[in-house]
Design a protein around this motif. Structure first.
Motif, mmCIF file in Angstrom:
data_model
loop_
_atom_site.group_PDB
_atom_site.id
_atom_site.type_symbol
_atom_site.label_atom_id
_atom_site.label_comp_id
_atom_site.label_asym_id
_atom_site.label_seq_id
_atom_site.Cartn_x
_atom_site.Cartn_y
_atom_site.Cartn_z
ATOM 1 N N LEU A 222 0.850 -1.188 0.000
ATOM 2 C CA LEU A 222 0.000 0.000 0.000
ATOM 3 C C LEU A 222 0.882 1.233 0.000
ATOM 4 O O LEU A 222 1.805 1.355 0.805
ATOM 5 N N LYS A 223 0.585 2.156 -0.896
ATOM 6 C CA LYS A 223 1.378 3.378 -1.033
ATOM 7 C C LYS A 223 0.564 4.569 -0.548
ATOM 8 O O LYS A 223 -0.523 4.828 -1.055
ATOM 9 N N GLY A 224 1.113 5.273 0.446
ATOM 10 C CA GLY A 224 0.426 6.439 0.977
ATOM 11 C C GLY A 224 -0.076 6.265 2.396
ATOM 12 O O GLY A 224 -0.875 7.072 2.869
ATOM 13 N N VAL A 225 0.397 5.243 3.103
ATOM 14 C CA VAL A 225 0.021 5.030 4.502
ATOM 15 C C VAL A 225 0.976 5.846 5.375
ATOM 16 O O VAL A 225 2.197 5.676 5.299
ATOM 17 N N LEU A 226 0.435 6.733 6.211
ATOM 18 C CA LEU A 226 1.258 7.611 7.039
ATOM 19 C C LEU A 226 0.910 7.568 8.521
ATOM 20 O O LEU A 226 1.708 7.989 9.354
ATOM 21 N N HIS A 227 -0.269 7.087 8.857
ATOM 22 C CA HIS A 227 -0.712 7.072 10.259
ATOM 23 C C HIS A 227 -0.454 5.691 10.861
ATOM 24 O O HIS A 227 -0.756 4.674 10.236
ATOM 25 N N PRO A 228 0.109 5.625 12.080
ATOM 26 C CA PRO A 228 0.376 4.314 12.687
ATOM 27 C C PRO A 228 -0.854 3.421 12.785
ATOM 28 O O PRO A 228 -0.762 2.202 12.616
ATOM 29 N N ALA A 229 -2.024 4.010 13.040
ATOM 30 C CA ALA A 229 -3.236 3.192 13.129
ATOM 31 C C ALA A 229 -3.563 2.558 11.784
ATOM 32 O O ALA A 229 -4.017 1.403 11.720
ATOM 33 N N ASP A 230 -3.340 3.285 10.700
ATOM 34 C CA ASP A 230 -3.568 2.711 9.372
ATOM 35 C C ASP A 230 -2.535 1.636 9.055
ATOM 36 O O ASP A 230 -2.848 0.662 8.366
#
Length: 359
Positions: A222-230
């Motif tokens: 997945l490209k564009g994940v920035l939040h630890p929860a995500d």
């Protein structure tokens, strides 16, 4: 090729490209705060070398999603290479194959995936999940048949970012004779139909990622994940890697630089998924800093376009050779025998988030 650095190459490319095309490639969203931050973050992070370690010449080869590659530098998905050079993605693919680097083919490539597979190098394919699942599945089957080794699913684009340079320049579509070749459906005899527009949908959810996971056996990043929860949610969805990326500063402006967010994601995942840092890498020292913060590899986008504009295949080869040489030198000066030796003890961390601590 005379350029001694990627910044020199960028300056040369700017002098050669039509200003509208340069701005298309170089620009970001809104005030371009994130665009500038991506590069600036590396300058705020220092390296503290180790000495007299006797590690010898460093090795750069590594494993990425089942691909054994010559260096931990991946070519990120970028659209419309034929706007930079007549040979477009074909030239990029040949240069990547010769360097032993992975090329991530954009869904908006101006050359079809089947033609790029002929270069013989490892290919990943970047995918925007389309609301039409039938079309998405057909494209995935096409990518599988072409021999791609992984899917890179861009998840930070429920809508298209507002890019004021393009609006100012009136750039709205590709010139005649060019289209997004991978968006042309294949008929029963292999003929290609008219290109469909790429759809951006705010209705997509994690269920769509899980549907894709059931649809293909290819590794999924997945490209564009920035939040630890995500990041933790991605792990639950069965994906295989994450690109820590703010889309090159081209989607939501004022998002922090991926380098600044990387430590928190590495902490959240604890090594359970490989991370690739995408955004702002312009030197081998930048790559080393990302590796030391927990990335398995880095991805480069715009520098490839600059090399392509200046020298076609040779220009892209020069970009990869420069970064390889710089990374080898940086690793040697820091006393590392391989990219795997790079750790947070090499970094001056005072300007990164304070939760990050050396183990």
């Amino acid at each position: 090729m005379k350029a001694l650095s990627l910044r020199e190459l960028e300056a040369t490319a700017r002098s050669l490209l039509n200003p509208r095309i340069h701005d298309l490639f170089a620009g970001g969203s809104d005030d371009e705060v994130s665009l500038r931050a991506n590069e600036d973050a590396f300058a705020r992070l220092g390296l503290i070398p180790r000495v007299l370690r006797g590690r010898g010449e460093p090795r750069l080869d590594t494993d990425l999603l089942g691909c054994r590659v010559a260096l931990p530098i991946v070519i990120a998905p970028t659209a419309f290479h034929r706007l930079a050079h007549p040979e477009g993605e074909r030239a990029t693919a040949r240069a990547a194959a010769a360097a032993g680097a992975i090329l991530t083919v954009s869904m908006a490539s101006t050359t079809a995936i089947e033609e790029l597979a002929q270069a013989g190098g490892p290919l990943w394919f970047q995918l925007y999940l389309q609301p039409d699942r039938g079309f998405t599945e057909a494209l995935v089957r096409r990518v599988e048949a072409a021999g791609c080794k992984a899917l890179v699913v861009t998840v930070d684009s429920p809508v298209f970012g507002r890019r004021e340079r393009d609006l100012r320049n009136g750039f709205t579509d590709l010139p005649p004779g060019m289209c997004c070749e991978n968006m042309r459906p294949l008929g029963p005899d292999g003929e290609r139909g008219p290109a469909r527009p790429i759809a951006f949908s705010p209705a997509l959810t994690w269920e769509d990622v899980e549907w894709l996971r059931r649809t293909t056996s290819l590794p999924i990043a997945l490209k564009g994940v920035l939040h630890p929860a995500d990041a933790k949610r991605a792990l639950e969805s069965g994906v295989d890697a994450l690109f820590v990326s703010n889309h090159g500063g081209r989607q939501l402006d004022t998002v922090p630089a991926p380098l600044e967010l990387l430590p928190a994601l590495a902490d959240a995942l604890g090594g359970r998924l490989p991370l690739l840092l995408d955004g702002g890498v312009r030197r081998g020292t930048d790559a080393l800093k990302a590796l030391a913060l927990g990335a398995r590899a880095v991805a480069i986008g715009r520098p490839v376009l600059w090399g392509l504009a200046v020298g076609g295949e040779a220009g892209v080869a020069h970009v990869l050779a420069l970064l390889r040489s710089e990374l080898e030198r940086a690793l040697t000066l820091c006393g590392c025998g391989s990219a795997d030796d790079a750790g947070p003890e090499l970094l001056h961390l005072s300007r990164l988030e304070q939760r990050w601590r050396t183990s």
